[in-house]
Design an enzyme around this catalytic site. Structure first.
Site, PDB file in Angstrom:
ATOM      1  N   GLY A  12      10.034 -32.591  -0.443  1.00 24.56           N
ATOM      2  CA  GLY A  12      10.548 -32.232  -1.766  1.00 24.56           C
ATOM      3  C   GLY A  12       9.993 -33.030  -2.931  1.00 24.56           C
ATOM      4  CG  ASN A  14       4.906 -30.380  -5.234  1.00 21.46           C
ATOM      5  OD1 ASN A  14       4.197 -30.278  -6.229  1.00 21.46           O
ATOM      6  ND2 ASN A  14       4.440 -30.772  -4.063  1.00 21.46           N
ATOM      7  CE  LYS A  62      10.270 -13.575   7.406  1.00 18.78           C
ATOM      8  NZ  LYS A  62       8.882 -13.388   6.935  1.00 18.78           N
ATOM      9  CG  MET A  87       7.224 -25.526   5.480  1.00 21.13           C
ATOM     10  SD  MET A  87       5.543 -25.502   4.821  1.00 21.13           S
ATOM     11  CE  MET A  87       4.615 -25.451   6.355  1.00 21.13           C
ATOM     12  NE  ARG A  88      12.149 -20.875   7.866  1.00 24.90           N
ATOM     13  CZ  ARG A  88      12.402 -20.892   9.170  1.00 24.90           C
ATOM     14  NH1 ARG A  88      11.964 -19.928   9.953  1.00 24.90           N
ATOM     15  NH2 ARG A  88      13.087 -21.876   9.688  1.00 24.90           N
ATOM     16  CG  ASN A 104       3.388 -21.067  -2.758  1.00 27.08           C
ATOM     17  OD1 ASN A 104       4.166 -22.015  -2.554  1.00 27.08           O
ATOM     18  ND2 ASN A 104       2.364 -20.799  -1.963  1.00 27.08           N
ATOM     19  CG  HIS A 106      -2.091 -23.267  -0.666  1.00 26.22           C
ATOM     20  ND1 HIS A 106      -1.317 -23.298   0.471  1.00 26.22           N
ATOM     21  CD2 HIS A 106      -3.374 -23.382  -0.250  1.00 26.22           C
ATOM     22  CE1 HIS A 106      -2.101 -23.408   1.530  1.00 26.22           C
ATOM     23  NE2 HIS A 106      -3.356 -23.465   1.118  1.00 26.22           N
TER      24      HIS A 106
HETATM   25  C1  GRF Z   1       2.659 -29.595  -1.119  1.00 26.58           C
HETATM   26  O1  GRF Z   1       1.407 -30.156  -0.850  1.00 26.58           O
HETATM   27  C2  GRF Z   1       2.536 -28.147  -1.520  1.00 26.58           C
HETATM   28  O2  GRF Z   1       1.336 -27.858  -2.139  1.00 26.58           O
HETATM   29  C3  GRF Z   1       2.598 -27.428  -0.189  1.00 26.58           C
HETATM   30  O3  GRF Z   1       3.495 -28.165   0.581  1.00 26.58           O
HETATM   31  C4  GRF Z   1       3.526 -29.517   0.141  1.00 26.58           C
HETATM   32  C5  GRF Z   1       4.968 -29.846  -0.115  1.00 26.58           C
HETATM   33  O4  GRF Z   1       5.195 -31.210  -0.321  1.00 26.58           O
HETATM   34  N1  GRF Z   1       2.953 -26.042  -0.391  1.00 26.58           N
HETATM   35  P1  GRF Z   1       6.594 -31.690  -0.901  1.00 26.58           P
HETATM   36  O5  GRF Z   1       7.680 -31.207   0.039  1.00 26.58           O
HETATM   37  O6  GRF Z   1       6.743 -31.114  -2.269  1.00 26.58           O
HETATM   38  O7  GRF Z   1       6.541 -33.192  -0.940  1.00 26.58           O
END
Ligand code: GRF
Length: 187
Positions: A12, A14, A62, A87-88, A104, A106
């Site tokens: 978390g 981000n 789902k 992650m879904r 999103n 990435h």
């Molecule tokens: C990040 O690198 C994001 O780009 C990817 O998953 C990671 C999540 O990290 N989708 P966090 O949980 O925000 O620390």
């Protein structure tokens, strides 16, 4: 002023970077939605004073999990959804329902290296330029129209840990900015 829901599955960082920036604006973080009970994201939400919901995916379809998520989005009146390490894979129906309202992040320069392990894949590729992508979610795996990319040139023999740090720092700056713009322009 608009309302944001953030979906995360793990650490978390981000989520926290987004929340700290958005909390400085007039916009509202309506909630965190997380599919893993022990995710550190819950701890962060508590410290940030943000309401969180645990939505399990196991032992049910789902569709059932997404139905619960949709009810939360309704209840919390979220306008925009930001996936931050969620992650879904969201179903086409769910994505259609919130068309152009889900984004999103990435950690690669898409369309290169979608899916898991993107940083390692980028690192091992030998590509000179590495970076991140922020995009709308369209029901594919890390596909969907690109909103913004940020990149840097790797140094000779730069270790993976340094690359990871640089990628995450790009994320923490660019993603909150993009989200703030989306919230600003939300009607
Ligand atoms: C990040 O690198 C994001 O780009 C990817 O998953 C990671 C999540 O990290 N989708 P966090 O949980 O925000 O620390």
């Amino acid at each position: 002023m608009a309302r944001l829901a953030i979906f995360a599955s793990g650490n978390g960082s981000n989520f926290q970077a987004i929340a700290e920036e958005i909390q400085k604006t007039g916009h509202t973080i309506s909630c965190l939605i997380c599919d893993r009970k022990k995710a550190y994201s819950f701890e962060r939400a508590k410290n940030l004073g943000i309401k969180s919901y645990y939505v399990p995916y196991f032992e049910r379809s789902k569709e059932a999990a997404e139905q619960e998520i949709a009810e939360i989005i309704e209840k919390e009146k979220a306008d925009i959804i930001a996936l931050a390490g969620f992650m879904r894979i969201l179903s086409h129906q769910f994505v259609e329902k919130y068309k152009n309202r889900i984004v999103n992040i990435h950690p690669s320069l898409l369309p290169k290296y979608p899916g898991t392990g993107a940083i390692e894949k980028s690192y091992n590729s030998g590509d000179e330029e590495l970076g991140i992508t922020i995009h709308y979610v369209d029901g594919g795996v890390d596909t969907g129209p690109i909103i913004r990319q940020e990149s840097f040139k790797r140094k000779f023999n730069e270790p993976l840990e340094e690359i990871e740090k640089k990628i995450h720092n790009l994320e923490y700056t660019a993603y909150p900015e993009v989200i703030k713009n989306l919230l600003d322009s939300y009607q």
